[in-house]
Scaffold this motif. Structure first.
Motif, PDB file in Angstrom:
ATOM      1  N   HIS A 101     -11.987   1.801  -8.563  1.00 54.21           N
ATOM      2  CA  HIS A 101     -10.528   0.374  -8.558  1.00 54.21           C
ATOM      3  C   HIS A 101      -9.422   1.189  -8.987  1.00 54.21           C
ATOM      4  O   HIS A 101      -7.984   0.906  -8.184  1.00 54.21           O
ATOM      5  N   TRP A 158      -2.579  -0.546  -4.368  1.00 54.31           N
ATOM      6  CA  TRP A 158      -3.737  -1.932  -2.998  1.00 54.31           C
ATOM      7  C   TRP A 158      -4.198  -2.636  -4.057  1.00 54.31           C
ATOM      8  O   TRP A 158      -5.640  -2.113  -3.343  1.00 54.31           O
ATOM      9  N   THR A 159      -3.530  -3.554  -4.363  1.00 53.56           N
ATOM     10  CA  THR A 159      -4.824  -4.358  -5.511  1.00 53.56           C
ATOM     11  C   THR A 159      -5.113  -5.699  -5.027  1.00 53.56           C
ATOM     12  O   THR A 159      -5.645  -6.058  -5.927  1.00 53.56           O
ATOM     13  N   THR A 176      -7.357   9.076   0.033  1.00 50.61           N
ATOM     14  CA  THR A 176      -8.672   8.656   0.029  1.00 50.61           C
ATOM     15  C   THR A 176      -9.505  10.285  -0.096  1.00 50.61           C
ATOM     16  O   THR A 176     -10.555  10.114   0.465  1.00 50.61           O
ATOM     17  N   ILE A 204     -12.935   0.980  -0.608  1.00 47.97           N
ATOM     18  CA  ILE A 204     -12.338   0.845   1.384  1.00 47.97           C
ATOM     19  C   ILE A 204     -13.518   0.825   2.287  1.00 47.97           C
ATOM     20  O   ILE A 204     -13.862   1.810   1.736  1.00 47.97           O
ATOM     21  N   GLY A 259     -14.145  -2.710  -4.953  1.00 50.65           N
ATOM     22  CA  GLY A 259     -13.035  -1.449  -5.219  1.00 50.65           C
ATOM     23  C   GLY A 259     -12.864  -0.677  -4.021  1.00 50.65           C
ATOM     24  O   GLY A 259     -12.801   0.746  -4.883  1.00 50.65           O
ATOM     25  N   ALA A 301      -6.612  -6.362  -1.583  1.00 52.16           N
ATOM     26  CA  ALA A 301      -6.905  -7.049  -0.604  1.00 52.16           C
ATOM     27  C   ALA A 301      -7.016  -6.556   0.418  1.00 52.16           C
ATOM     28  O   ALA A 301      -7.421  -7.800   1.112  1.00 52.16           O
ATOM     29  N   ALA A 351      -9.587  -2.559   1.207  1.00 52.08           N
ATOM     30  CA  ALA A 351      -9.821  -2.895   0.359  1.00 52.08           C
ATOM     31  C   ALA A 351     -10.807  -4.080  -0.450  1.00 52.08           C
ATOM     32  O   ALA A 351     -10.314  -5.237  -0.104  1.00 52.08           O
ATOM     33  N   ILE A 406       0.777  -0.945   0.413  1.00 55.84           N
ATOM     34  CA  ILE A 406       0.095  -0.246  -0.009  1.00 55.84           C
ATOM     35  C   ILE A 406       0.829   1.118  -0.221  1.00 55.84           C
ATOM     36  O   ILE A 406       1.876   1.547   0.783  1.00 55.84           O
ATOM     37  N   LEU A 421      -7.539   2.494  -6.003  1.00 59.22           N
ATOM     38  CA  LEU A 421      -6.316   1.887  -5.039  1.00 59.22           C
ATOM     39  C   LEU A 421      -4.994   1.001  -6.321  1.00 59.22           C
ATOM     40  O   LEU A 421      -3.742   0.414  -5.793  1.00 59.22           O
ATOM     41  N   GLU A 422      -5.314   1.025  -7.360  1.00 55.94           N
ATOM     42  CA  GLU A 422      -4.431   0.991  -8.608  1.00 55.94           C
ATOM     43  C   GLU A 422      -3.501   2.284  -8.251  1.00 55.94           C
ATOM     44  O   GLU A 422      -1.971   1.957  -7.719  1.00 55.94           O
TER      45      GLU A 422
END
Length: 182
Positions: free
Chosen positions: A101, A109-110, A173, A133, A131, A112, A127, A3, A104-105
């Motif tokens: 998504h 953080w792909t 975020t 959080i 997709g 989970a 995650a 992450i 997250l990319e």
């Protein structure tokens, strides 16, 4: 696991751990209990428990006698006199973002992974496959003398507080839409 956030300096990767979906767990436990002949009395608040002889649970609608009584209480265990001095119920609140998504990319953080810190009033986050959080924080309210009232249920003020913590712990975020809180 990865992450990419400036607030994450180090961590311990535990590949043999897992997360538990509480609703799936309770449904599975219920199914197995019923298969084994257990009778479940939902929505039957316990007003008293006789511990000598055959256990008896007193409810608003009468008494239930059983060879064994399993109490599923969560924070309400603090209301049992023998436990009340050893338990301080603390709220824990969660917010969830809209699926994103791409966010997250950007955070790398792909996979989970579930993450928790070591604070007394813990932050925990994950995650999801779709997709989102989900970000939780313990410690919004304490139940003085085991008095669990409405403050222990969903509170929009605490959802905003948890969102602030999410933005501080996961700066990427900031600006993410919050779609759920509980």
């Amino acid at each position: 696991g990865h992450i990419d956030q400036p607030t994450h300096l180090a961590g311990a990767w535990e590949p043999r751990t897992a997360t538990v979906h509480p609703a799936h767990l309770v449904r599975g436990l219920r199914r197995v209990a019923l298969e084994r002949g257990v009778r479940i009395y939902e929505n039957s608040p316990m007003l008293g428990l006789r511990r000598t002889g055959t256990p008896r649970v007193r409810t608003p609608d009468g008494e239930i006698a059983a060879g064994t009584v399993a109490l599923a209480l969560n924070a309400w265990a603090a209301g049992i006199p023998e436990l009340s001095r050893a338990i301080v119920p603390v709220t824990s609140d969660i917010v969830a973002t809209a699926p994103d998504h791409a966010l997250l990319e950007r955070m790398r953080w792909t996979r989970a992974e579930a993450i928790a810190d070591a604070r007394l009033m813990v932050h925990y986050y994950q995650a999801t496959r779709d997709g989102r959080i989900i970000f939780g924080k313990g410690g919004g309210s304490l139940a003085y003398r085991a008095r669990i009232g409405e403050t222990f249920h969903h509170a929009p003020r605490r959802a905003a507080w948890v969102t602030e913590h999410m933005h501080r712990i996961l700066p990427a975020t900031t600006g993410a839409e919050i779609t759920h809180s509980w």
